[in-house]
Design a protein around this motif. Sequence first.
Motif, short mmCIF file in Angstrom:
data_model
loop_
_atom_site.label_atom_id
_atom_site.label_comp_id
_atom_site.label_asym_id
_atom_site.label_seq_id
_atom_site.Cartn_x
_atom_site.Cartn_y
_atom_site.Cartn_z
N LYS A 146 0.84 -1.21 0.00
CA LYS A 146 0.00 0.00 0.00
C LYS A 146 0.86 1.25 0.00
N TRP A 147 1.93 1.26 0.81
CA TRP A 147 2.80 2.44 0.92
C TRP A 147 3.49 2.74 -0.40
N HIS A 157 2.25 2.16 -3.26
CA HIS A 157 1.19 2.36 -4.26
C HIS A 157 1.10 1.17 -5.23
#
Length: 181
Positions: free
Chosen positions: A46-47, A49
């Motif tokens: 998630k970090w 992307h």
Amino acid sequence: MKRIAWGITGSGDLIKETYETMVDIKNKTDLQIMVFLSKEGETVMKWYHMWDDIQKDFPNFKTEGGPNSPFIAGPLQVGYYDALIIAPMTSNSVAKIVCGIGDTLVTNVVSQTAKGSTPIYILPVDREMGTVKTVSPEGRVMELKMREVDVSNTKKLAQMENITVINSPDELYDILGVNRD
């Protein structure tokens, strides 16, 4: 048809390169690649992307619910999968495996798989003393200094039964018998 289990830990270093390699391998072969993420692997995806990418490219991926959930170790022990790949692997996970600790999905899967005959390939991020260049989630190049304790644990990992330490995502092509072109 070969079945591969690919585990992702919480390392940002080499995550993009490894991911691109595995997507390329998936697109060039009929390999069945089962992807599973540690809790921190999910955080890093998630970090960086990449969360939407993994949902598109590997829609049946699994996320950690506990050290043995989802149940992956059993099928790996009995040979349902042809190989276990953990790439990239954090120094924390390497240290736990070296010390015999299996308290996360990834460390438990590795420790239990090592008891069987399914080959294990691990790409630790801390392999040699010195500095490495890596890319932040924003695309900024940064340097990280390798700690002696982490490099030492990687050397110990390479001596463990049924584990092969690899040095770059590109080695996965040869391991899985895939042409790079």
